[in-house]
Design an enzyme around this catalytic site. Structure first.
Site, PDB file in Angstrom:
ATOM      1  N   ASP A  27       0.868  -1.176   0.000  1.00 45.86           N
ATOM      2  CA  ASP A  27       0.000   0.000   0.000  1.00 45.86           C
ATOM      3  C   ASP A  27       0.903   1.223   0.000  1.00 45.86           C
ATOM      4  O   ASP A  27       2.102   1.116   0.289  1.00 45.86           O
ATOM      5  CB  ASP A  27      -0.909   0.007   1.235  1.00 45.86           C
ATOM      6  CG  ASP A  27      -2.222   0.747   0.993  1.00 45.86           C
ATOM      7  OD1 ASP A  27      -2.156   1.943   0.628  1.00 45.86           O
ATOM      8  OD2 ASP A  27      -3.298   0.147   1.154  1.00 45.86           O
ATOM      9  N   ASN A  39      -6.448  -5.849  -5.419  1.00 46.88           N
ATOM     10  CA  ASN A  39      -7.476  -4.987  -4.853  1.00 46.88           C
ATOM     11  C   ASN A  39      -7.218  -3.504  -5.089  1.00 46.88           C
ATOM     12  O   ASN A  39      -8.158  -2.723  -5.188  1.00 46.88           O
ATOM     13  CB  ASN A  39      -7.577  -5.241  -3.336  1.00 46.88           C
ATOM     14  CG  ASN A  39      -8.372  -4.176  -2.633  1.00 46.88           C
ATOM     15  OD1 ASN A  39      -9.593  -4.104  -2.742  1.00 46.88           O
ATOM     16  ND2 ASN A  39      -7.685  -3.309  -1.893  1.00 46.88           N
ATOM     17  N   TYR A  94     -11.949   5.366 -15.211  1.00 42.93           N
ATOM     18  CA  TYR A  94     -12.091   4.326 -14.188  1.00 42.93           C
ATOM     19  C   TYR A  94     -12.996   3.198 -14.680  1.00 42.93           C
ATOM     20  O   TYR A  94     -12.652   2.015 -14.538  1.00 42.93           O
ATOM     21  CB  TYR A  94     -12.655   4.939 -12.912  1.00 42.93           C
ATOM     22  CG  TYR A  94     -12.883   3.943 -11.795  1.00 42.93           C
ATOM     23  CD1 TYR A  94     -11.818   3.446 -11.059  1.00 42.93           C
ATOM     24  CD2 TYR A  94     -14.173   3.512 -11.467  1.00 42.93           C
ATOM     25  CE1 TYR A  94     -12.018   2.533 -10.029  1.00 42.93           C
ATOM     26  CE2 TYR A  94     -14.385   2.612 -10.440  1.00 42.93           C
ATOM     27  CZ  TYR A  94     -13.307   2.117  -9.724  1.00 42.93           C
ATOM     28  OH  TYR A  94     -13.516   1.225  -8.716  1.00 42.93           O
TER      29      TYR A  94
END
Length: 258
Positions: free
Chosen positions: A46, A100, A165
């Protein structure tokens, strides 16, 4: 979240080696937590360092194996793959990959520049392929594996306001189905988990206002709200041996909206 005793345990996930992108908050945090609770060996990346380190400590304090965290900007593909290589060298080849990480920043089509387009592709689309590429040989050595790519219902329901997106998230289905065919002979399963409007802290802070609540009530078949743990539970199932013959599919978790 429902009480732990009320939810399924997947014995096949115990000690499995799992790599997750964007695991520090939101849906990713629930996925990291879910695998840790199942006894898996979890590694995640992350850009949110403080939140990620806090999550690792929280899980360790709860008695679970402490996840391995590495800071990484997924736009840097060589760095991403090098992290995956070194972590796999430390804990073993990965059994499970969960893609993810993403960013649903709003934008108008008239304002999209080539630079912005390339940056959104670099966040939401390009890393998914290269993380998959990075785990293939290790999964072959392990005799199989599971790859779960996170999609979005945004393009299913023709949402506007972020066309780059929706383009990248529509592409997830193509990547999943193509790789499922290529990797199936090696017992590597590839599926898409597609969340609806999930009540993450980001969504609640930025987008879920009174009108948004009305929209959810009008469109979901179920009256509740989709929480990050609902998505995580589908990911756990698809990663487990319970889903041994599930591949090339899209599993939508949206309360019945799409």
């Amino acid at each position: 979240m429902a009480a732990q005793a009320e939810l399924a345990r997947f014995g096949s996930l115990k000690s499995k080696r799992v790599f997750i992108t964007g695991g520090g908050s939101g849906i990713g945090e629930s996925i990291v937590t879910g695998f840790a609770e199942q006894g898996a060996k979890v590694a995640f990346i992350d850009i949110a360092v403080d939140a990620s380190l806090a999550l690792c400590e929280k899980l360790a304090m709860a008695g679970y194996e402490k996840p391995v965290f590495r800071e990484c900007d997924i736009r840097d593909i060589p760095a991403l793959q090098e992290i995956m290589r070194t972590v796999a060298a430390d804990i073993g080849d990965f059994d499970v990959l969960v893609n993810n990480a993403g960013n649903d920043q709003r934008h108008n089509p008239e304002e999209v520049t080539l630079e912005y387009w390339n940056d959104r592709i670099a966040i939401n689309q390009r890393p998914m392929f290269f993380t998959c590429q990075a785990v293939i040989e290790g999964m072959k050595r392990r005799g199989g594996g599971a790859i779960i790519n996170l999609g979005s219902t945004s393009w299913h329901i023709a949402n506007g306001g972020y066309p780059v997106y929706t383009t990248t998230k529509a592409a997830v289905s193509g990547l999943t189905r193509g790789l499922a065919r290529d990797l199936g002979p090696y017992n590597i399963r590839v599926n898409t988990v597609t969340p609806g409007w999930v009540m993450t802290e980001r969504q609640l802070t930025m987008w879920v206002d009174e009108e948004g609540e009305k929209l959810i009530d009008q469109n979901q078949c179920l009256k509740g709200r989709v929480a990050p743990w609902h998505v995580a539970r589908m990911v756990l199932f698809l990663a487990s041996d319970d889903a041994a013959m599930c591949t090339a599919q899209e599993y939508i978790v949206d309360g019945g909206w799409a």
